[in-house]
Scaffold this motif. Structure first.
Motif, PDB file in Angstrom:
ATOM      1  N   UNK A 105      25.234  33.371  89.845  1.00 53.93           N
ATOM      2  CA  UNK A 105      26.281  32.708  90.619  1.00 53.93           C
ATOM      3  C   UNK A 105      27.444  32.314  89.719  1.00 53.93           C
ATOM      4  N   UNK A 106      28.668  32.688  90.083  1.00 52.25           N
ATOM      5  CA  UNK A 106      29.851  32.347  89.320  1.00 52.25           C
ATOM      6  C   UNK A 106      30.213  33.377  88.272  1.00 52.25           C
ATOM      7  N   UNK A 107      29.317  34.293  87.922  1.00 55.13           N
ATOM      8  CA  UNK A 107      29.607  35.243  86.861  1.00 55.13           C
ATOM      9  C   UNK A 107      30.627  36.289  87.314  1.00 55.13           C
ATOM     10  N   UNK A 108      30.577  36.680  88.592  1.00 53.98           N
ATOM     11  CA  UNK A 108      31.535  37.652  89.102  1.00 53.98           C
ATOM     12  C   UNK A 108      32.953  37.107  89.020  1.00 53.98           C
ATOM     13  N   UNK A 109      33.124  35.845  89.417  1.00 56.71           N
ATOM     14  CA  UNK A 109      34.446  35.220  89.358  1.00 56.71           C
ATOM     15  C   UNK A 109      34.943  35.145  87.922  1.00 56.71           C
ATOM     16  N   UNK A 110      34.030  34.848  86.998  1.00 54.92           N
ATOM     17  CA  UNK A 110      34.419  34.742  85.598  1.00 54.92           C
ATOM     18  C   UNK A 110      34.838  36.102  85.052  1.00 54.92           C
ATOM     19  N   UNK A 111      34.167  37.171  85.488  1.00 54.55           N
ATOM     20  CA  UNK A 111      34.563  38.503  85.070  1.00 54.55           C
ATOM     21  C   UNK A 111      35.981  38.828  85.520  1.00 54.55           C
ATOM     22  N   UNK A 112      36.305  38.440  86.758  1.00 52.19           N
ATOM     23  CA  UNK A 112      37.659  38.672  87.268  1.00 52.19           C
ATOM     24  C   UNK A 112      38.677  37.919  86.423  1.00 52.19           C
ATOM     25  N   UNK A 113      38.360  36.655  86.107  1.00 48.64           N
ATOM     26  CA  UNK A 113      39.282  35.844  85.317  1.00 48.64           C
ATOM     27  C   UNK A 113      39.445  36.383  83.901  1.00 48.64           C
ATOM     28  N   UNK A 114      38.387  36.995  83.362  1.00 48.76           N
ATOM     29  CA  UNK A 114      38.419  37.513  81.997  1.00 48.76           C
ATOM     30  C   UNK A 114      38.916  38.952  81.934  1.00 48.76           C
ATOM     31  N   UNK A 115      39.389  39.475  83.048  1.00 47.80           N
ATOM     32  CA  UNK A 115      39.963  40.826  83.099  1.00 47.80           C
ATOM     33  C   UNK A 115      38.931  41.904  82.787  1.00 47.80           C
ATOM     34  N   UNK A 116      37.715  41.688  83.175  1.00 50.74           N
ATOM     35  CA  UNK A 116      36.675  42.700  83.005  1.00 50.74           C
ATOM     36  C   UNK A 116      36.378  43.355  84.351  1.00 50.74           C
ATOM     37  N   UNK A 117      36.069  44.645  84.301  1.00 47.55           N
ATOM     38  CA  UNK A 117      35.773  45.387  85.524  1.00 47.55           C
ATOM     39  C   UNK A 117      34.415  44.975  86.069  1.00 47.55           C
ATOM     40  N   UNK A 118      34.368  44.653  87.350  1.00 46.82           N
ATOM     41  CA  UNK A 118      33.101  44.257  87.971  1.00 46.82           C
ATOM     42  C   UNK A 118      32.330  45.464  88.504  1.00 46.82           C
ATOM     43  N   UNK A 119      33.006  46.603  88.648  1.00 46.77           N
ATOM     44  CA  UNK A 119      32.366  47.832  89.105  1.00 46.77           C
ATOM     45  C   UNK A 119      32.745  48.937  88.113  1.00 46.77           C
TER      46      UNK A 119
END
Length: 340
Positions: free
Chosen positions: A3-17
């Motif tokens: 929980x919350x890791x997906x949002x952090x990936x978006x904020x850190x400019x990392x691709x989630x897919x």
């Protein structure tokens, strides 16, 4: 995923897919492979065969359009490499800002010169006898230089990390209350300015294109005598520009608007993630204008089309006189033919 890791990936400019972003990278690589030699061949014609600076047509605008496309193509391999690595931006801030500057400057230039080309065709068809500033300046580099200089300050606001990572108007609850309120106000102003520039570069030209297209089509319908070929070609030009806009630029503008709503309204993380991925994908789609723009050159001038085929695909020509452009009259060409 926790929980919350997906949002952090978006904020850190990392691709989630990561697999999807590798597909985006493949699309950009294919675009470069196909568009770079195509635009290079067009540039070669403009420089060495047509002598566009002496032309009496709008070849000056088209030359700037192909120049913008080539400069944009040089930036795409770096963007593709970042996507392959699972990153939505380059890790080095200097490289990231330079990339954003190149991408948005040349993207803005493509939109600007496509629009100016349509406006020029509008005046030639709808108001053929009326004097206008564009008609007076199109034979000189002044209006082209003005467009490039105007785009420079409009591009600077995009040279920020939070634009590339779609973090405009994000909420941040850390820090002191007073200082945080001041920082948030400044950031909101900068974000709003940046987004206004992004949408203005797309929406205002689109409105102009719709206006020009409607009036040229109306002119074609009213003309019952005389040469209708020129009018039909003008319709083809503005229609093709509208197609390029509808395919390449409008979808990413709509996706950007949805993304901003998702952030401001604080949608669920999964929804924000989908909006972010969709925006990145439609931005990749916008780079395809480098492949579609050469269609504009052909629609703008049958002489350009004939000259292009005679130089690169002579087997597609039949025997007969090749229509020569006034700017190429001093350029001997032993190959003559009519376009099949």
């Amino acid at each position: 995923m926790a929980n919350g890791s997906m949002y952090q990936l978006i904020e850190d400019c990392e691709a989630t897919h990561k697999a999807l972003y590798k597909f985006y990278a493949a699309v950009m690589i294919v675009t470069v492979i196909l568009a770079l030699p195509l635009n290079a061949s067009v540039l070669h014609l403009f420089l060495f065969k047509m002598k566009f600076w002496k032309s009496n047509t709008n070849h000056v605008f088209l030359f700037n359009l192909v120049l913008a496309d080539i400069l944009l193509l040089f930036s795409l391999p770096i963007k593709a490499y970042n996507y392959i690595q699972g990153e939505r931006r380059h890790g080095n801030d200097a490289v990231c800002k330079a990339m954003l500057f190149m991408l948005f400057l040349n993207r803005g230039a493509s939109i600007a010169f496509l629009t100016v080309t349509s406006i020029d065709r509008y005046f030639n068809v709808v108001h053929p006898g009326r004097k206008n500033l564009l008609k007076a300046l199109k034979k000189s580099p002044h209006i082209s230089i003005f467009i490039w200089l105007l785009l420079l300050p409009l591009t600077i606001p995009t040279m920020l990390k939070n634009f590339d990572c779609c973090n405009s108007h994000k909420n941040d609850d850390e820090g002191g209350l007073v200082s945080k309120q001041d920082d948030t106000l400044i950031k909101d102003v900068v974000d709003s300015l940046r987004e206004a520039v992004f949408f203005t570069q797309i929406l205002i030209p689109f409105v102009i294109l719709v206006y020009c297209t409607a009036h040229i089509v109306n002119r074609l319908r009213k003309k019952t005598v005389g040469d209708r070929t020129k009018l039909r070609r003008a319709v083809f030009v503005v229609t093709s520009v509208m197609v390029v806009f509808s395919i390449c630029f409008l979808p990413c503008a709509i996706a950007r608007a949805v993304l901003l709503v998702a952030r401001v309204e604080e949608w669920r993380e999964s929804s924000q993630d989908k909006a972010t991925v969709a925006f990145d994908g439609l931005m990749v789609l916008s780079y395809l204008d480098c492949l579609l723009d050469p269609l504009i050159y052909c629609f703008c001038s049958t002489k350009f089309k004939a000259l292009y085929l005679s130089n690169y695909f002579p087997f597609l020509l039949k025997e007969g006189p090749l229509p020569m452009d006034s700017s190429t009259s001093n350029t001997p060409n032993p190959k003559r033919g009519n376009v099949i």
